[in-house]
Design an enzyme around this catalytic site. Structure first.
Site, mmCIF file in Angstrom:
data_model
loop_
_atom_site.group_PDB
_atom_site.id
_atom_site.type_symbol
_atom_site.label_atom_id
_atom_site.label_comp_id
_atom_site.label_asym_id
_atom_site.label_seq_id
_atom_site.Cartn_x
_atom_site.Cartn_y
_atom_site.Cartn_z
ATOM 1 N N TYR A 1 0.830 -1.207 0.000
ATOM 2 C CA TYR A 1 0.000 0.000 0.000
ATOM 3 C C TYR A 1 0.867 1.260 0.000
ATOM 4 O O TYR A 1 0.692 2.158 -0.830
ATOM 5 C CB TYR A 1 -0.921 -0.017 1.225
ATOM 6 C CG TYR A 1 -1.919 1.118 1.255
ATOM 7 C CD1 TYR A 1 -3.051 1.076 0.452
ATOM 8 C CD2 TYR A 1 -1.724 2.222 2.069
ATOM 9 C CE1 TYR A 1 -3.984 2.120 0.480
ATOM 10 C CE2 TYR A 1 -2.650 3.263 2.102
ATOM 11 C CZ TYR A 1 -3.772 3.205 1.301
ATOM 12 O OH TYR A 1 -4.691 4.232 1.321
ATOM 13 N N LYS B 1 1.263 4.111 -3.052
ATOM 14 C CA LYS B 1 0.875 5.519 -2.939
ATOM 15 C C LYS B 1 2.081 6.428 -3.210
ATOM 16 O O LYS B 1 1.921 7.537 -3.726
ATOM 17 C CB LYS B 1 0.266 5.806 -1.571
ATOM 18 C CG LYS B 1 -1.073 5.085 -1.339
ATOM 19 C CD LYS B 1 -2.167 5.534 -2.296
ATOM 20 C CE LYS B 1 -3.510 4.906 -1.983
ATOM 21 N NZ LYS B 1 -4.570 5.267 -2.929
HETATM 22 N N1 LIG Z 1 -9.684 5.412 4.418
HETATM 23 C C1 LIG Z 1 -8.524 6.038 4.609
HETATM 24 O O1 LIG Z 1 -8.100 6.293 5.752
HETATM 25 C C2 LIG Z 1 -7.695 6.475 3.448
HETATM 26 C C3 LIG Z 1 -6.539 7.230 3.713
HETATM 27 C C4 LIG Z 1 -5.762 7.636 2.640
HETATM 28 C C5 LIG Z 1 -6.131 7.311 1.353
HETATM 29 N N2 LIG Z 1 -7.253 6.572 1.121
HETATM 30 C C6 LIG Z 1 -7.590 6.260 -0.260
HETATM 31 O O2 LIG Z 1 -8.896 6.654 -0.526
HETATM 32 C C7 LIG Z 1 -9.406 5.879 -1.617
HETATM 33 C C8 LIG Z 1 -10.814 5.386 -1.274
HETATM 34 O O3 LIG Z 1 -10.701 4.504 -0.193
HETATM 35 P P1 LIG Z 1 -11.789 4.355 0.955
HETATM 36 O O4 LIG Z 1 -11.079 4.553 2.232
HETATM 37 O O5 LIG Z 1 -12.983 5.141 0.647
HETATM 38 O O6 LIG Z 1 -12.065 2.778 0.851
HETATM 39 P P2 LIG Z 1 -13.336 1.905 0.417
HETATM 40 O O7 LIG Z 1 -14.550 2.355 1.137
HETATM 41 O O8 LIG Z 1 -12.877 0.513 0.574
HETATM 42 O O9 LIG Z 1 -13.533 2.274 -1.122
HETATM 43 C C9 LIG Z 1 -12.660 1.796 -2.098
HETATM 44 C C10 LIG Z 1 -13.362 1.917 -3.425
HETATM 45 O O10 LIG Z 1 -12.467 1.468 -4.462
HETATM 46 C C11 LIG Z 1 -13.198 0.568 -5.288
HETATM 47 N N3 LIG Z 1 -12.334 -0.348 -6.036
HETATM 48 C C12 LIG Z 1 -11.475 -1.280 -5.581
HETATM 49 N N4 LIG Z 1 -10.926 -1.954 -6.605
HETATM 50 C C13 LIG Z 1 -11.459 -1.428 -7.746
HETATM 51 C C14 LIG Z 1 -11.306 -1.689 -9.120
HETATM 52 N N5 LIG Z 1 -10.479 -2.654 -9.563
HETATM 53 N N6 LIG Z 1 -11.999 -0.932 -10.012
HETATM 54 C C15 LIG Z 1 -12.832 0.031 -9.585
HETATM 55 N N7 LIG Z 1 -13.062 0.307 -8.301
HETATM 56 C C16 LIG Z 1 -12.362 -0.417 -7.388
HETATM 57 C C17 LIG Z 1 -14.118 -0.153 -4.322
HETATM 58 O O11 LIG Z 1 -15.145 -0.832 -5.036
HETATM 59 P P3 LIG Z 1 -15.839 -2.188 -4.465
HETATM 60 O O12 LIG Z 1 -16.892 -1.754 -3.503
HETATM 61 O O13 LIG Z 1 -16.391 -2.814 -5.709
HETATM 62 O O14 LIG Z 1 -14.764 -2.995 -3.815
HETATM 63 C C18 LIG Z 1 -14.612 1.029 -3.525
HETATM 64 O O15 LIG Z 1 -15.619 1.715 -4.234
HETATM 65 C C19 LIG Z 1 -8.386 4.772 -1.858
HETATM 66 O O16 LIG Z 1 -7.549 5.109 -2.940
HETATM 67 C C20 LIG Z 1 -7.578 4.779 -0.567
HETATM 68 O O17 LIG Z 1 -6.275 4.284 -0.739
HETATM 69 C C21 LIG Z 1 -8.060 6.152 2.139
#
Ligand SMILES: NC(=O)c1ccc[n+]([C@@H]2O[C@H](COP(=O)([O-])OP(=O)(O)OC[C@H]3O[C@@H](n4cnc5c(N)ncnc54)[C@H](OP(=O)(O)O)[C@@H]3O)[C@@H](O)[C@H]2O)c1
Length: 251
Positions: free
Chosen positions: A174, A178
């Site tokens: 991860y 990033k």
């Molecule tokens: N949460 C945090 O603390 C945090 C911090 C820093 C950065 N981020 C970043 O924020 C972004 C969103 O994450 P989140 O925290 O909101 O997590 P999340 O709720 O797990 O959402 C992730 C999303 O990505 C989609 N996804 C995964 N694989 C995919 C693919 N092959 N094609 C299209 N869509 C796909 C998932 O779809 P499905 O439902 O179909 O799996 C879901 O809609 C990510 O890039 C993550 O790295 C999150």
């Protein structure tokens, strides 16, 4: 109009909601028909002009089809948020916490979505973005991709106490995905600046979502505000930067 990948839940869905609240038509990118349709319907029920676009960021056919349908219906794209991302393996809970436990296959699977997915979607959408008078590209990064933060966690945790970098330093796939994703806006920004396209990496902070089994501290609503700001920058706004809730994040 704006396209958000992985917008069926989590921060992506909230970014779509907030962009919709600003009056934008929002294309809800999702790899699953049911989850995508449900999310788009929910946003429409709240008054947003939201449409589901099937988009798996690892499936080139789905990207080409999405670009074609956006072209036919709108002829351009104003905002692309490369939000889709995965933690590792089966998820945060099963991700190895020690860097030395990662195999190349585990790392590759994460890069397919987090790095190559963002490049592939950007490449597929670029002709449409070029037709916008002021296109913006936002890459959903993380402070865990900051080399400065990984080498000196305390300094960055002071800037944003919601971040817990020290305890997550072993997430090899991860964090390095990033870091790679962070480098990409620097290259794009250099080439696309003359065309008025602003490209930035944006860290949302540690947020309560499925990605981290709801261990985060911020709400998706709070996290999305910084992405939305980057997606709606004025023409003289920053490009090629790593933005965060507390301003500029260290690379
Ligand atoms: N949460 C945090 O603390 C945090 C911090 C820093 C950065 N981020 C970043 O924020 C972004 C969103 O994450 P989140 O925290 O909101 O997590 P999340 O709720 O797990 O959402 C992730 C999303 O990505 C989609 N996804 C995964 N694989 C995919 C693919 N092959 N094609 C299209 N869509 C796909 C998932 O779809 P499905 O439902 O179909 O799996 C879901 O809609 C990510 O890039 C993550 O790295 C999150």
């Amino acid at each position: 109009m704006a396209l958000v990948t992985g917008a069926n839940k989590g921060i992506g869905r909230e970014i779509a909601r907030q962009l919709g609240g600003l009056g934008m038509t929002v294309l809800v990118g999702a790899r699953d028909w049911g989850r995508g349709e449900d999310a788009a319907r929910e946003l429409r029920d709240e008054g947003t002009d939201a449409r589901f676009v099937r988009l798996d960021v690892t499936d080139h056919g789905s990207m080409a089809a999405a670009a074609r349908s956006i072209d036919e219906e709108f002829g351009r794209l104003d905002v692309l948020v490369n939000n889709a991302g995965i933690p590792a393996g089966g998820g945060w809970a099963t991700a190895p916490l020690r860097a030395t436990e990662y195999t190349a296959d585990l790392v590759r699977a994460v890069y397919e979505v987090n790095v190559l997915g963002a490049v592939a979607v950007t490449h597929a959408m670029l002709p449409l973005l070029r037709r916008s008078p002021s296109a913006r590209i936002v890459n959903m990064s993380s402070e865990l991709g900051s080399l400065a933060a990984l080498s000196d966690p305390g300094a960055v945790e002071e800037l944003d106490p919601s971040l817990h970098i020290a305890g997550s330093r072993g997430l090899l796939a991860y964090n390095s995905s990033k870091a790679a994703l962070n480098a990409i806006p620097l290259m794009y920004a250099g080439e696309l600046g003359d065309e008025g396209i602003l490209v930035n990496a944006v860290g949302p902070g540690f947020t309560v979502t499925d990605l981290n089994d709801h261990r985060g501290e911020l709400t998706a609503e709070q996290a999305a505000t910084v992405q939305v700001k980057a997606a709606t920058l004025a023409d003289d706004g920053p490009t090629g930067r790593f933005l965060s809730r507390y301003g500029e994040a260290p690379w």
